[in-house]
Design a protein around this motif. Sequence first.
Motif, PDB file in Angstrom:
ATOM      1  N   SER A  97       0.931  -1.254  -0.284  1.00  0.00           N
ATOM      2  CA  SER A  97       0.218  -0.117  -0.324  1.00  0.00           C
ATOM      3  C   SER A  97       0.786   1.060   0.288  1.00  0.00           C
ATOM      4  O   SER A  97       0.410   2.393  -0.822  1.00  0.00           O
ATOM      5  CB  SER A  97      -0.925   0.379   0.735  1.00  0.00           C
ATOM      6  OG  SER A  97      -0.041  -0.153   2.382  1.00  0.00           O
ATOM      7  N   GLN A  98       2.035   1.239   0.387  1.00  0.00           N
ATOM      8  CA  GLN A  98       2.725   2.363   0.584  1.00  0.00           C
ATOM      9  C   GLN A  98       3.161   2.613  -0.072  1.00  0.00           C
ATOM     10  O   GLN A  98       3.728   4.196  -1.137  1.00  0.00           O
ATOM     11  CB  GLN A  98       3.796   1.926   2.200  1.00  0.00           C
ATOM     12  CG  GLN A  98       3.635   1.907   3.296  1.00  0.00           C
ATOM     13  CD  GLN A  98       2.398   3.734   3.361  1.00  0.00           C
ATOM     14  OE1 GLN A  98       3.363   4.771   2.821  1.00  0.00           O
ATOM     15  NE2 GLN A  98       1.760   3.538   3.866  1.00  0.00           N
ATOM     16  N   LEU A  99       4.277   1.881  -1.067  1.00  0.00           N
ATOM     17  CA  LEU A  99       4.707   2.178  -2.771  1.00  0.00           C
ATOM     18  C   LEU A  99       3.645   2.161  -3.685  1.00  0.00           C
ATOM     19  O   LEU A  99       4.007   2.659  -4.524  1.00  0.00           O
ATOM     20  CB  LEU A  99       5.379   0.413  -3.010  1.00  0.00           C
ATOM     21  CG  LEU A  99       6.457  -0.033  -2.240  1.00  0.00           C
ATOM     22  CD1 LEU A  99       7.568  -1.424  -1.951  1.00  0.00           C
ATOM     23  CD2 LEU A  99       7.553   1.096  -2.122  1.00  0.00           C
ATOM     24  N   SER A 100       2.399   1.228  -3.422  1.00  0.00           N
ATOM     25  CA  SER A 100       1.521   1.461  -4.460  1.00  0.00           C
ATOM     26  C   SER A 100       1.294   2.802  -4.815  1.00  0.00           C
ATOM     27  O   SER A 100       1.035   3.730  -5.328  1.00  0.00           O
ATOM     28  CB  SER A 100       0.223   0.647  -4.536  1.00  0.00           C
ATOM     29  OG  SER A 100      -0.171   0.532  -3.355  1.00  0.00           O
ATOM     30  N   ALA A 101       1.085   3.735  -3.468  1.00  0.00           N
ATOM     31  CA  ALA A 101       0.346   4.726  -2.842  1.00  0.00           C
ATOM     32  C   ALA A 101       1.589   5.608  -3.430  1.00  0.00           C
ATOM     33  O   ALA A 101       1.112   7.263  -4.158  1.00  0.00           O
ATOM     34  CB  ALA A 101      -0.118   5.244  -1.874  1.00  0.00           C
ATOM     35  N   THR A 102       2.144   6.069  -3.479  1.00  0.00           N
ATOM     36  CA  THR A 102       3.432   6.551  -3.579  1.00  0.00           C
ATOM     37  C   THR A 102       3.645   7.040  -5.488  1.00  0.00           C
ATOM     38  O   THR A 102       3.961   7.472  -5.302  1.00  0.00           O
ATOM     39  CB  THR A 102       5.049   6.133  -3.180  1.00  0.00           C
ATOM     40  OG1 THR A 102       5.408   6.145  -1.437  1.00  0.00           O
ATOM     41  CG2 THR A 102       6.297   6.746  -3.388  1.00  0.00           C
ATOM     42  N   PHE A 103       3.727   5.673  -5.692  1.00  0.00           N
ATOM     43  CA  PHE A 103       3.678   5.202  -7.589  1.00  0.00           C
ATOM     44  C   PHE A 103       2.672   5.938  -7.994  1.00  0.00           C
ATOM     45  O   PHE A 103       2.878   6.799  -8.958  1.00  0.00           O
ATOM     46  CB  PHE A 103       3.801   3.533  -7.687  1.00  0.00           C
ATOM     47  CG  PHE A 103       3.669   3.167  -8.900  1.00  0.00           C
ATOM     48  CD1 PHE A 103       5.150   3.517  -9.835  1.00  0.00           C
ATOM     49  CD2 PHE A 103       2.591   2.836  -9.487  1.00  0.00           C
ATOM     50  CE1 PHE A 103       5.247   3.136 -11.243  1.00  0.00           C
ATOM     51  CE2 PHE A 103       2.367   2.557 -11.218  1.00  0.00           C
ATOM     52  CZ  PHE A 103       3.641   2.954 -11.732  1.00  0.00           C
ATOM     53  N   ARG A 137       0.954   8.115  -6.616  1.00  0.00           N
ATOM     54  CA  ARG A 137       1.102  10.075  -6.448  1.00  0.00           C
ATOM     55  C   ARG A 137       1.625  10.716  -7.730  1.00  0.00           C
ATOM     56  O   ARG A 137       1.890  11.684  -8.488  1.00  0.00           O
ATOM     57  CB  ARG A 137       1.541  10.413  -5.228  1.00  0.00           C
ATOM     58  CG  ARG A 137       1.273  11.517  -4.507  1.00  0.00           C
ATOM     59  CD  ARG A 137       1.419  12.129  -3.063  1.00  0.00           C
ATOM     60  NE  ARG A 137       0.934  11.042  -2.453  1.00  0.00           N
ATOM     61  CZ  ARG A 137       1.838  10.318  -1.678  1.00  0.00           C
ATOM     62  NH1 ARG A 137       3.316  10.309  -1.459  1.00  0.00           N
ATOM     63  NH2 ARG A 137       1.526   9.158  -1.002  1.00  0.00           N
ATOM     64  N   LYS A 138       3.444   9.751  -7.951  1.00  0.00           N
ATOM     65  CA  LYS A 138       4.105  10.249  -9.082  1.00  0.00           C
ATOM     66  C   LYS A 138       3.406  10.544 -10.230  1.00  0.00           C
ATOM     67  O   LYS A 138       3.567  10.846 -10.760  1.00  0.00           O
ATOM     68  CB  LYS A 138       5.270   9.549  -8.760  1.00  0.00           C
ATOM     69  CG  LYS A 138       6.348   9.903  -7.878  1.00  0.00           C
ATOM     70  CD  LYS A 138       6.678   8.801  -7.296  1.00  0.00           C
ATOM     71  CE  LYS A 138       7.517   9.165  -5.709  1.00  0.00           C
ATOM     72  NZ  LYS A 138       9.449  10.170  -6.101  1.00  0.00           N
TER      73      LYS A 138
END
Length: 134
Positions: A41-47, A49-50
């Motif tokens: 979830s953290q990686l996908s949210a960052t991805f 957002r970018k």
Amino acid sequence: EYSQEFEGVPQDTTLMEQLSKRHLFPIQAVLVVYVSGVLISQLSATFLRKICGFLKCLTCSTGGKVKNLKRNMNMVPTDYTSACEREIIKGISSYNILQNPKYQEAFAITPEFAATHCRLSSIRGYNTKEAVET
């Protein structure tokens, strides 16, 4: 003394041997799933957002800036008359039923009559369009 209390547990087992016990598998599985979920979830949210930022840049989109400006505009202190002019406040300016345009039409009274009277009982006995007592 300490080793005498736990004589049934061998002292020379390694951590991996202790963690590979069959009864610990459900706890370990839940822990692995939870940690994996948090990381994903953290990686996908960052991805995401970018990616969204990149797409907004490509399309020259402002995103939520207009929404933020409108929300902040409503936080600006204003007085009653300017709020009415900007149509922030809409509707009738009084709770007087006679000053409500819908009831003025229904009772066939003029705005001048409504400004000088505030009770429904005051329209009894009047020829309301001419405001003449009958």
